[in-house]
Design an enzyme around this catalytic site. Structure first.
Site, mmCIF file in Angstrom:
data_model
loop_
_atom_site.group_PDB
_atom_site.id
_atom_site.type_symbol
_atom_site.label_atom_id
_atom_site.label_comp_id
_atom_site.label_asym_id
_atom_site.label_seq_id
_atom_site.Cartn_x
_atom_site.Cartn_y
_atom_site.Cartn_z
ATOM 1 N N ASP A 126 0.840 -1.192 0.000
ATOM 2 C CA ASP A 126 0.000 0.000 0.000
ATOM 3 C C ASP A 126 0.877 1.244 0.000
ATOM 4 O O ASP A 126 1.885 1.302 0.705
ATOM 5 C CB ASP A 126 -0.924 0.005 1.228
ATOM 6 N N HIS A 133 -4.327 14.107 0.249
ATOM 7 C CA HIS A 133 -4.480 13.303 1.466
ATOM 8 C C HIS A 133 -3.276 13.492 2.382
ATOM 9 O O HIS A 133 -3.435 13.719 3.593
ATOM 10 C CB HIS A 133 -4.634 11.828 1.097
ATOM 11 N N GLU A 199 -10.180 3.985 3.467
ATOM 12 C CA GLU A 199 -9.312 4.729 2.566
ATOM 13 C C GLU A 199 -9.742 4.401 1.152
ATOM 14 O O GLU A 199 -9.692 3.237 0.722
ATOM 15 C CB GLU A 199 -7.835 4.384 2.803
ATOM 16 N N GLU A 201 -9.220 4.017 -2.463
ATOM 17 C CA GLU A 201 -8.026 3.796 -3.272
ATOM 18 C C GLU A 201 -8.375 3.055 -4.560
ATOM 19 O O GLU A 201 -9.456 2.483 -4.702
ATOM 20 C CB GLU A 201 -6.980 2.981 -2.504
ATOM 21 N N ASP A 233 -8.724 0.324 1.844
ATOM 22 C CA ASP A 233 -7.756 -0.100 2.853
ATOM 23 C C ASP A 233 -8.297 0.332 4.219
ATOM 24 O O ASP A 233 -7.973 1.406 4.711
ATOM 25 C CB ASP A 233 -6.394 0.526 2.570
ATOM 26 N N ARG A 237 -7.542 3.972 13.061
ATOM 27 C CA ARG A 237 -6.721 5.168 13.276
ATOM 28 C C ARG A 237 -6.144 5.258 14.683
ATOM 29 O O ARG A 237 -5.012 5.722 14.866
ATOM 30 C CB ARG A 237 -7.551 6.426 12.977
ATOM 31 N N GLN A 240 -3.347 2.735 14.931
ATOM 32 C CA GLN A 240 -2.228 3.212 14.121
ATOM 33 C C GLN A 240 -1.443 4.317 14.830
ATOM 34 O O GLN A 240 -0.209 4.350 14.777
ATOM 35 C CB GLN A 240 -2.746 3.716 12.778
ATOM 36 N N LYS A 253 -3.655 -1.814 9.917
ATOM 37 C CA LYS A 253 -3.996 -2.033 8.510
ATOM 38 C C LYS A 253 -4.093 -3.511 8.158
ATOM 39 O O LYS A 253 -4.475 -3.850 7.047
ATOM 40 C CB LYS A 253 -2.916 -1.394 7.623
ATOM 41 N N THR A 257 -8.535 -5.568 3.883
ATOM 42 C CA THR A 257 -8.500 -4.693 2.715
ATOM 43 C C THR A 257 -9.499 -5.267 1.723
ATOM 44 O O THR A 257 -9.408 -6.447 1.367
ATOM 45 C CB THR A 257 -7.100 -4.646 2.073
ATOM 46 N N GLU A 363 -10.136 12.641 7.225
ATOM 47 C CA GLU A 363 -10.107 13.957 6.596
ATOM 48 C C GLU A 363 -11.491 14.608 6.594
ATOM 49 O O GLU A 363 -11.620 15.805 6.860
ATOM 50 C CB GLU A 363 -9.620 13.833 5.153
#
Length: 419
Positions: A126, A133, A199, A201, A233, A237, A240, A253, A257, A363
């Site tokens: 990834d 971002h 996420e 992607e 993904d 948070r 992480q 993560k 996925t 975000e």
């Protein structure tokens, strides 16, 4: 712009279908009582490729290429075979084809199938290659003056993920447990993730292998890519934030996925090529592109609470990326790392310049400080149990679209540990 190619499969001629003759994406499906097998989407139908091969309608360089329920064997036959197969499929399914009578019995309604993983994922990497971002996240945590790491404008940053955790769209996602630490706490704690995120992607599927010790150019990397999928993904948070220093994401993560079930091939996307943005810092020669390597693909994300209607929470476009998949692949192989057919490369979160174009809840709610309101009236900062998140994507042509299907997952409660 390329025009709609007409098919004798009438549903493929609508500007509303994601799967016109121009597309012909590859997937794996099963029907009630049958084993999974390779198929090609056309309109609202799927062509059974195992049956087409057995009937002698499709012949590849290797007999039995469609005997197994994944596309890896076809990928490993190389780009010339990929091109031959696409030409034959187009010939068989085009309006006026002499193969219509032989093909019609091999079509299965999409409404009657279950979809499965289209490939065996060899490795998963990834990236963190979307500038909007990276700027948003960096501004949140380090301030605007230090938003981008010093290397960001020079290399596509990435990390190696878990191939075993890649699942097909529609697979439920169990909320992960993990170790976290509140800023004011003396010690960390363990339990369900409280800041679960997505996420948005794109995933690039590597179709050709490279040799250990042998780098590849950006042009060679582009030729190695078999096709693209939507990719979510999923990200924990809070987990992480505690674990990522100094080596980056790990358990935050590793739990899941999701990818869309249909592989859209490069030829289908060729009319939608787009250039990466003007460089703020000149890239080293090995990362420079010989032509447009991105694609103009409209993307949006919906969220639906349990039992509620879905709300569009973000809209953006794949052309917002700073680095293309070909650049990512070339950088990956630049050390001599061997790339393998079936490798999956996540683009990194795709966000645009405005608040409605942000590809993650981190975000969209600015780290949870600005809750968003759904059409149901409910508010969210991060994902709650029972919520369904869905990624949508299509390249929009003149009277047709090249779609990917959806990439969706519903969040289930975290598992409890035995006493």
């Amino acid at each position: 712009m390329t025009q709609l190619m007409r098919s004798w499969v009438s549903s493929a001629n609508s500007d509303q279908t994601p799967f016109p003759l121009n597309n012909l994406p590859y997937g794996v499906f099963s029907t009630k009582g049958s084993a999974p097998r390779c198929g090609v989407a056309i309109g609202d139908m799927i062509l059974d490729m195992q049956a087409a091969e057995e009937a002698g309608l499709v012949e590849l360089d290797e007999d039995g290429a469609f005997d197994l329920p994944f596309w890896n064997d076809v990928m490993e036959l190389g780009p010339d075979v990929w091109a031959t197969l696409r030409a034959r499929l187009t010939e068989m399914l085009a309006e006026g084809s002499t193969d219509q009578a032989a093909i019609e019995p091999l079509l299965v309604p999409q409404s009657a199938v279950d979809m499965h993983m289209p490939i065996l994922v060899a490795e998963y990497t990834d990236f963190y290659a979307g500038k909007h971002h990276a700027m948003n996240v960096g501004t949140m945590f380090r301030g605007p003056e230090n938003a981008l790491p010093p290397n960001w404008l020079h290399i596509p940053i990435g990390y190696n993920g878990r191939a075993s955790s890649v699942v097909v769209s529609g697979t439920d996602i169990v909320r992960p447990n993990g170790q976290t630490k509140a800023p004011e706490a003396e010690l960390p704690s363990f339990g369900p993730c409280k800041r679960l995120d997505i996420e948005l992607e794109m995933g690039a599927i590597v179709g050709s292998s490279s040799q250990l010790g042998q780098p590849v150019s950006v042009a060679e990397a582009d030729a190695m890519i078999f096709g693209y999928v939507l990719l979510n993904d999923w990200s924990a948070r809070d987990i992480q934030a505690w674990e990522y220093q100094p080596l980056g994401p790990f358990q935050a993560k590793a739990f899941a996925t999701s990818i869309s079930p249909w592989i859209v091939t490069k030829p289908a996307l060729e009319p939608f090529r787009a250039s990466t943005p003007e460089r703020e810092k000149e890239l080293l020669p090995y990362l420079r592109e010989s032509g447009p390597m991105l694609y103009d693909i409209d993307l949006h994300v919906t969220m639906a609470p349990a039992g509620g209607a879905e709300t569009v929470i973000a809209r953006t476009n794949y052309n917002q990326m700073y680095y293309s998949a070909a650049q990512q692949l070339a950088h990956h192989a630049s050390s001599g790392c061997a790339m393998t057919a079936g490798d999956l490369l996540g683009s990194g979160t795709i966000s645009g310049p405005t608040p409605t174009e942000r590809g993650s809840l981190l975000e969209l709610t600015w780290g949870g400080k600005e809750p968003m309101t759904l059409d149901t009236g409910e508010t969210r900062t991060f994902i709650e149990d029972g919520d369904t998140l869905t990624l949508h994507g299509a390249a929009m042509g003149d009277g047709y679209q090249i779609g990917f299907g959806t990439c969706t997952g519903t969040i289930l409660p975290a598992k409890t540990f035995p006493a």
